[in-house]
Design a protein around this motif. Structure first.
Motif, short mmCIF file in Angstrom:
data_model
loop_
_atom_site.label_atom_id
_atom_site.label_comp_id
_atom_site.label_asym_id
_atom_site.label_seq_id
_atom_site.Cartn_x
_atom_site.Cartn_y
_atom_site.Cartn_z
N ASP A 190 0.83 -1.21 0.00
CA ASP A 190 0.00 0.00 0.00
C ASP A 190 0.87 1.25 0.00
O ASP A 190 0.57 2.23 -0.71
CB ASP A 190 -0.92 -0.01 1.23
CG ASP A 190 -1.92 -1.15 1.18
OD1 ASP A 190 -2.15 -1.69 0.08
OD2 ASP A 190 -2.45 -1.54 2.24
N GLU A 191 1.94 1.23 0.80
CA GLU A 191 2.82 2.40 0.85
C GLU A 191 3.51 2.62 -0.49
O GLU A 191 3.67 3.77 -0.95
CB GLU A 191 3.87 2.21 1.95
CG GLU A 191 4.78 3.42 2.13
CD GLU A 191 5.86 3.21 3.17
OE1 GLU A 191 6.66 4.14 3.38
OE2 GLU A 191 5.90 2.12 3.77
N LEU A 192 3.91 1.54 -1.15
CA LEU A 192 4.55 1.66 -2.45
C LEU A 192 3.60 2.30 -3.46
O LEU A 192 3.98 3.19 -4.23
CB LEU A 192 4.99 0.28 -2.94
CG LEU A 192 5.60 0.22 -4.35
CD1 LEU A 192 6.88 1.04 -4.40
CD2 LEU A 192 5.89 -1.23 -4.75
N GLY A 193 2.34 1.83 -3.48
CA GLY A 193 1.37 2.39 -4.41
C GLY A 193 1.14 3.88 -4.17
O GLY A 193 1.04 4.67 -5.12
N ALA A 194 1.03 4.27 -2.89
CA ALA A 194 0.79 5.68 -2.56
C ALA A 194 1.97 6.55 -3.00
O ALA A 194 1.79 7.64 -3.56
CB ALA A 194 0.55 5.82 -1.07
#
Length: 629
Positions: A276-280
Motif C-alpha cells: 500500500d505504501e509503495l502504491g501511494a
C-alpha cells in the motif's frame, strides 16, 4: 617400533582423521566400504564448518586398534582346501593339500585352477585384497554360493579340525592369523640398496588412509569447480546502486565477510502494508515536477530525432520528387528506344545480332574500361588498321577496323549520348530514394510509447507519426519499383506533411519542461526523501521475489569458502612423509633381524620350534649367547 610411531603420529591428527584411521584398522584389508567412506566425509565436512544436519562423534584410533591389525596368538597351519563346489569350473570332489612342515609348491598349465584355489585362500584367510567367488558362467540359472571344506591344525591339536565353509558367511576365526600374499597384495618396496621387503601392516594402513584422503580431495575439488561455475552467474540486477540490497550484494564475495541468511531474508520481507505504501508513493511521485520534467525531456528528445527523418521524407518522397522520377524514367525509356532503333538500322548487316542493344552496349563499355586500365589516355577501343584488338590482341584487318570505327561513331552520336545521360540521371535519382533511411514502425511505436501515455491528444499524434512512417516506407518501395516498370499509377500516396505539427509539439514540451524544473526546486528535500523511500520499497519487493536464488548464492559461497582448504589438503604430504619414516623403521628392524638370524644360525641349541620367527627371534639370540658362554 613402527606401530608405536604410527600411534604417536595419529595422536597429533584431527579428530576426523583419527576416527578414519580407526575405521581403516577395523576394515578388511584396511579398505573402507562406502558406508565408512560416507561417515568419514561427513566428519570432514563438519570439521570444515559445513552443516551436515547430524552430530558427528569421532572415536579416536588407539594402540588397541593397531594390535587388532597385527594379530598374534596360537599358530595355525592350513592343511587342505576342498572339496570345493559351485566355484567357476573347478572340478568337484578333489582336495588341495599343504605340507604341515615345509614348503608346498603348486604348479600347472593355465586354466587348471591355480587362481581359483588362491581366490578361496584369500577369501577365508587374512589378505589385503580379495576377489568374489563366482559360479560357472556357462551354466544357466542362479548360481549357488561356493562351498569349501577347510582343514587346519592349531597349536596343541592332536589332529586337524575340519569345517565346511559357505561363501557369504564368516570363515573360522583361527585361520585369520594366516596371511596370504600374491602379486596383487604383497605391497613391496625397494630400499636404498635395491633390497625388496614386504610392506608392514602399519605402512599399508597409512597408505590406505592417504589414498582415501586423495580420493576425498579429488571429490572436493570437483565440487569446488562446480561451485565456481555457479558463482560466475551474475546476481539479479536492477536494484538501487546506493540501497541496502546493493550493499548486501556487495558482500556476496568470497573475500569478504558474507552476510547471513537472516540478513538477506530480513531485507526481503514484504507485507501488504508495504504494498500500500509503495502504491501511494508511486502515485504521489508520478506528479513530481522533477519526474514530469524528465519525462518531457525524454519525449522531446525522441521527437527531435524523428523530425529530421520527417523532413528528409518530405524532400525525397514528395509529389514533386515522384514527378521528377517519372519524367526521368520516361526520358530514359524513350532515349533508349531511340538508340535501339538507330542501332538496328545501322548494324542490320552485321553478322552478330543485337549490335547496339543493351547487352552489346554493356559489353562495349566494359571493353573500353578494360583498355583504360593499362592505357588511361585511350578514350575508345583501338580501331585503326593494324592496331591490336583489345580482346584477342590480333592486328586489325581493314574490315575489323571499319567495324570498330562504326561502333565508336554510334556510341558517340547524339542518340546514344542522350540514352546514357537519361539512364545516369534516373540511376542517381533512384539511388537517392533507396538511400533514404526511414525508421521501422515497430521501433517508432516502442520509442513513442511514453509519449502516447501522456493524454488522448498525444496518443492520437503518436499514432499519426507511426502511420506516416509506415506509409513512407511503402511509398519508397513503390517508387523504386515504378522506376523499373514505368508504372507510377500504383505508387502509394504520401499523407500531408506533419513536420510543422511535430516541431510545434517539441516546442510545447520544452516549455512544459522549463515550468516543471522551476517547480521541482521547491520542497526538494521532502521529494528526495520520498524518492529514496520509494527505491527502498521497490528493492525490497524485488528481492522478496528473488530471495531464494540469492540465498542459494550465499550457500554456494559458504560451501566454496569451506571447500577450499579441504580441497587443498596438505596433510596428504604429511601422510607420505610418515609412510616413508615407517618404511625406514621397518628396514632397520629387518636389518636387526638379519643380524639376529646370523646369531641364531650359530646356535647349537635345537630351535626348530621357533616357527614364528619375528616373535621368538630374540629368544634365540639369548640362547645363542648362553651357548657362547
Amino acid at each position: 617400533m613402527a606401530h608405536e610411531d604410527l600411534v604417536r603420529w595419529a595422536e597429533k591428527q584431527p579428530d576426523w582423521a583419527r576416527d578414519a584411521l580407526r575405521r581403516h584398522a577395523q576394515a578388511p584389508n584396511f579398505e573402507l566400504d562406502q558406508t565408512d567412506k560416507a561417515a568419514v566425509e561427513e566428519r570432514v565436512r563438519a570439521a570444515a564448518g559445513m552443516s551436515t544436519g547430524t552430530v558427528c562423534d569421532n572415536v579416536a584410533f588407539t594402540d588397541d586398534d593397531l594390535k587388532g591389525v597385527i594379530q598374534t596368538g596360537p599358530r595355525t597351519v592350513l592343511c587342505s582346501l576342498g572339496p570345493i563346489s559351485h566355484l567357476a569350473r573347478l572340478a568337484e570332489n578333489q582336495t588341495l593339500r599343504f605340507a604341515i612342515d615345509g614348503i608346498t609348491l603348486i604348479y600347472g598349465d593355465n586354466g587348471t585352477g591355480k587362481s581359483g584355489y588362491c581366490r578361496v585362500a584369500k577369501k577365508v584367510c587374512r589378505s589385503l585384497t580379495s576377489e568374489d567367488l563366482l559360479g560357472n558362467i556357462f551354466e544357466a540359472g542362479t548360481k549357488p554360493p561356493a562351498e569349501v571344506t577347510i582343514r587346519y591344525l592349531c597349536d596343541g591339536d592332536a589332529k586337524p579340525r575340519q569345517v565346511k565353509w559357505q561363501d557369504g558367511t564368516a570363515p573360522p576365526q583361527e585361520i585369520g592369523n594366516i596371511s596370504i600374499f600374491d602379486s596383487r597384495n604383497a605391497r613391496l618396496y625397494v630400499d636404498d640398496e635395491n633390497k625388496i621387503g614386504f610392506l608392514p601392516a602399519e605402512v599399508a594402513l597409512l597408505q590406505r588412509h592417504a589414498t582415501h584422503r586423495g580420493e576425498m580431495g579429488t571429490a572436493f575439488r570437483a565440487e569446488l569447480k562446480t561451485l565456481a561455475a555457479h558463482l560466475r552467474v551474475p546476481l539479479p540486477a536492477g536494484y538501487s546502486p546506493d540501497g541496502k540490497v546493493s550493499a548486501l550484494f556487495a558482500r556476496l564475495q568470497q573475500k569478504t565477510a558474507l552476510p547471513t541468511e537472516a540478513e538477506l531474508r530480513d531485507a526481503a520481507v514484504w507485507t501488504q502494508k508495504d504494498e500500500d505504501e509503495l502504491g501511494a508513493l508511486e502515485h504521489a511521485l508520478a506528479e513530481d515536477p522533477k519526474v514530469l520534467a524528465d519525462r518531457c525531456r525524454r519525449i522531446a528528445s525522441v521527437l527531435t530525432s524523428y523530425l529530421a527523418d520527417l523532413r528528409a521524407i518530405d524532400d525525397t518522397l514528395s509529389v514533386k520528387s515522384a514527378s521528377e522520377i517519372a519524367n526521368l524514367t520516361e526520358r530514359s525509356h524513350t532515349s533508349v528506344t531511340a538508340a535501339s532503333l538507330a542501332a538496328k538500322d545501322r548494324f542490320k548487316s552485321e553478322p552478330l545480332p543485337g549490335v547496339g542493344q543493351a547487352a552489346w552496349r554493356l559489353m562495349y563499355d566494359y571493353a573500353e574500361k578494360y583498355v583504360q586500365t593499362f592505357s588511361p589516355e585511350a578514350k575508345n577501343l583501338p580501331a585503326a588498321t593494324g592496331d591490336k584488338c583489345a580482346l584477342c590482341q590480333q592486328p586489325l584487318q581493314q574490315e575489323g577496323s571499319a567495324r570498330l570505327q562504326r561502333f565508336a561513331a554510334f556510341v558517340s552520336d547524339e542518340a546514344a549520348r542522350a540514352a546514357d545521360e537519361a539512364q545516369a540521371a534516373l540511376k542517381s535519382a533512384v539511388s537517392g530514394i533507396e538511400g533514404l533511411s526511414i525508421p521501422v514502425s515497430k521501433d517508432v511505436e516502442r520509442a513513442l510509447a511514453e509519449y502516447g501515455q501522456l493524454n488522448e491528444s498525444s496518443k492520437s499524434r503518436a499514432a499519426i507519426i507511426i502511420t506516416f512512417f509506415g506509409n513512407a516506407r511503402k511509398r519508397q518501395t513503390d517508387l523504386v519499383a515504378a522506376a523499373k516498370s514505368n508504372a507510377f499509377d500504383k505508387v502509394t500516396q504520401l499523407p500531408t506533411s506533419i513536420v510543422s505539427s511535430v516541431a510545434s509539439e517539441i516546442q510545447s514540451l520544452e516549455s512544459q519542461k522549463g515550468k516543471f524544473e522551476a517547480a521541482s526546486k521547491l520542497n526538494s528535500a521532502k521529494r528526495l526523501t520520498e524518492r529514496n523511500r520509494l527505491n527502498e520499497l521497490k528493492d525490497r519487493k524485488k528481492l522478496s521475489q528473488e530471495i531464494e536464488s540469492v540465498v542459494l548464492r550465499l550457500s554456494d559461497l559458504e560451501m566454496a569458502v569451506h571447500h577450499r582448504p579441504i580441497a587443498q589438503d596438505r596433510q596428504i604430504e604429511a601422510v607420505a612423509v610418515e609412510c616413508h619414516e615407517l618404511r625406514l623403521e621397518s628396514r632397520n628392524f629387518l636389518n636387526e633381524c638379519s643380524n639376529e638370524f646370523f646369531l641364531w644360525s650359530l646356535c647349537n641349541a635345537r630351535c626348530t620350534e621357533c616357527i614364528d620367527f619375528p616373535m621368538r627371534l630374540r629368544a634365540c639370540r639369548d640362547q645363542s649367547a648362553d651357548a657362547d658362554d
